[in-house]
Design an enzyme around this catalytic site. Structure first.
Site, PDB file in Angstrom:
ATOM      1  N   ARG A 101      -0.299 -33.060  24.651  1.00 14.02           N
ATOM      2  CA  ARG A 101      -0.077 -32.690  26.052  1.00 14.02           C
ATOM      3  C   ARG A 101      -1.358 -32.707  26.868  1.00 14.02           C
ATOM      4  O   ARG A 101      -1.328 -32.676  28.083  1.00 14.02           O
ATOM      5  CB  ARG A 101       0.621 -31.320  26.121  1.00 14.02           C
ATOM      6  CG  ARG A 101       2.093 -31.429  25.755  1.00 14.02           C
ATOM      7  CD  ARG A 101       2.784 -30.098  25.734  1.00 14.02           C
ATOM      8  NE  ARG A 101       2.312 -29.251  24.650  1.00 14.02           N
ATOM      9  CZ  ARG A 101       2.702 -27.996  24.456  1.00 14.02           C
ATOM     10  NH1 ARG A 101       3.573 -27.455  25.299  1.00 14.02           N
ATOM     11  NH2 ARG A 101       2.263 -27.288  23.441  1.00 14.02           N
TER      12      ARG A 101
ATOM     13  N   LYS B 276      11.334 -28.866  37.598  1.00 18.87           N
ATOM     14  CA  LYS B 276      10.425 -27.873  36.988  1.00 18.87           C
ATOM     15  C   LYS B 276       9.055 -27.980  37.640  1.00 18.87           C
ATOM     16  O   LYS B 276       8.501 -29.064  37.741  1.00 18.87           O
ATOM     17  CB  LYS B 276      10.313 -28.148  35.481  1.00 18.87           C
ATOM     18  CG  LYS B 276       9.299 -27.270  34.758  1.00 18.87           C
ATOM     19  CD  LYS B 276       9.276 -27.528  33.254  1.00 18.87           C
ATOM     20  CE  LYS B 276       7.986 -28.165  32.797  1.00 18.87           C
ATOM     21  NZ  LYS B 276       7.859 -28.320  31.347  1.00 18.87           N
TER      22      LYS B 276
HETATM   23  C1  R5P Z   1       6.703 -30.765  28.804  1.00 20.95           C
HETATM   24  O1  R5P Z   1       6.336 -31.677  29.504  1.00 20.95           O
HETATM   25  C2  R5P Z   1       7.243 -30.962  27.422  1.00 20.95           C
HETATM   26  O2  R5P Z   1       8.126 -32.028  27.349  1.00 20.95           O
HETATM   27  C3  R5P Z   1       7.912 -29.703  26.924  1.00 20.95           C
HETATM   28  O3  R5P Z   1       8.995 -29.416  27.754  1.00 20.95           O
HETATM   29  C4  R5P Z   1       6.985 -28.536  26.940  1.00 20.95           C
HETATM   30  O4  R5P Z   1       5.702 -28.913  26.575  1.00 20.95           O
HETATM   31  C5  R5P Z   1       7.483 -27.478  25.992  1.00 20.95           C
HETATM   32  O5  R5P Z   1       6.620 -26.374  26.034  1.00 20.95           O
HETATM   33  P1  R5P Z   1       7.196 -24.905  26.103  1.00 20.95           P
HETATM   34  O6  R5P Z   1       8.289 -24.831  25.066  1.00 20.95           O
HETATM   35  O7  R5P Z   1       6.019 -24.015  25.766  1.00 20.95           O
HETATM   36  O8  R5P Z   1       7.715 -24.675  27.469  1.00 20.95           O
END
Ligand code: R5P
Length: 324
Positions: free
Chosen positions: A96, A194
């Site tokens: 990420r 989001k």
């Molecule tokens: C975001 O861009 C990813 O695809 C995931 O949705 C995200 O990294 C998940 O992280 P968390 O479960 O901590 O929200």
């Protein structure tokens, strides 16, 4: 043909064993332990000279230990004169951090790709990278697998009717993935808007497309880490009247407050893969979770790489069934 050998780090030995079972191979003998100060010790306990070696290690929590262990294993094999070393990384951590979105921050995904390559990996086999362009961070060939088909088969087996389905992308980064699932499973498409509220917090406020009211909603993501994103999206979709909410993700990192978040979220079921092992404690704490195996997919890919056969041929999906 050079002999194929598979060794596993400590991050996901059951997956490595399952892959070997599919390939009718013995898992390679390797000794891994920690020195009293935490440093990692590795010894390959069988001859790898001139062999085609595959080292399985998702770089999942404890992320840094998993990563260093992978590097130490690669180094051991290179120094033992393996002909070719493939790092099999079902879950690639640090993915990420893949761009400089503000000043004075690292691009850690690139740094990690550099380190793995410099350690001596000749190839990388990985699955559902957070961003597909991370493949380009490696200066060696990368084979990138998708667990989408495994997840689709799970939902197809549930016998869901396309006329009742809405595939919900939990954020704009997952739209392409959601469209792919609509093509295979049918149904309508909705997108959750989001926004990042702070480094650790996200906010979900609007749903684009749909409908979701009275529908069976399926949400797909590459990974669930703290489950903040998916639970926020589930809450919004639930408030908009969804009848059922089924969540699917390739990588169940499930760290920090993930289990508490999932317990409190309006999620009917959650399906993940075994790219990362799920502890029995977490499975017991959230019984609506199901784990699908990606061992057959990884085994097939390893076999094809070993025999110089196409990997993309593995992903030609049958035509979509979109009868409504
Ligand atoms: C975001 O861009 C990813 O695809 C995931 O949705 C995200 O990294 C998940 O992280 P968390 O479960 O901590 O929200």
């Amino acid at each position: 043909m050079r002999e194929l050998k598979i060794f596993s780090g400590r991050a996901n030995r059951p997956l490595a064993q399952d892959i070997c079972d599919f390939l009718n191979l013995n898992l390679g003998r390797i000794y891994l332990s920690n020195f009293p100060d935490g440093e990692i010790y590795c010894k390959i306990n069988e001859d790898v000279r001139g062999r085609d070696v595959y080292l399985l290690q998702p770089t999942c929590p404890p992320v840094n230990d998993s990563l260093i262990e992978l590097l130490v294993m690669i180094d051991s094999c290179k120094r033992a004169s393996a002909a070719r070393v493939t790092a099999v990384i079902p879950y690639f951590g640090y993915a990420r951090q893949d761009r400089k979105d503000e000043g004075r921050v690292p691009i850690t995904a690139k740094l990690v790709a550099n380190i793995i390559t410099r350690a001596g990996a000749d190839r990388v086999l990985t699955m559902d990278l957070h961003a597909a362009q991370i493949q380009g961070f490696f200066d060696v060939p990368v084979d990138h697998l998708y667990a989408g088909r495994v997840l689709n088969e799970h939902f197809l087996a549930m016998g869901l009717k396309p006329s009742e389905l809405t595939i919900v992308s939990p954020d704009e980064g997952s739209i392409k993935r959601a469209v792919g699932h609509v093509k295979r499973l049918g149904g309508k498409l909705a997108i959750v808007d989001k926004r990042r509220a702070s480094a650790l917090e996200t906010k979900q406020e609007n749903i684009i497309g749909g409908p979701v009211d009275g529908r069976i909603c399926l949400m797909f993501d590459d990974m669930i880490s703290t489950a903040g994103s998916i639970c926020g999206a589930a809450k919004l979709v639930h408030e908009a009247g969804a009848k059922e909410i089924h969540v699917a993700a390739t990588h169940g990192v499930l760290c920090g407050p993930a289990i508490e978040n999932l317990q409190q979220a309006p999620i009917t079921s959650l399906v993940i893969t075994d790219s990362i092992p799920l502890s029995p404690e977490k499975a017991a704490a959230f019984p609506r979770i199901k784990v699908l195996s990606v061992a057959p997919l990884l085994a097939e890919a390893i076999k094809r790489i070993h025999h110089d056969q196409s990997i993309s041929d593995m992903f030609s999906e049958p035509p979509p069934d979109v009868t409504e």
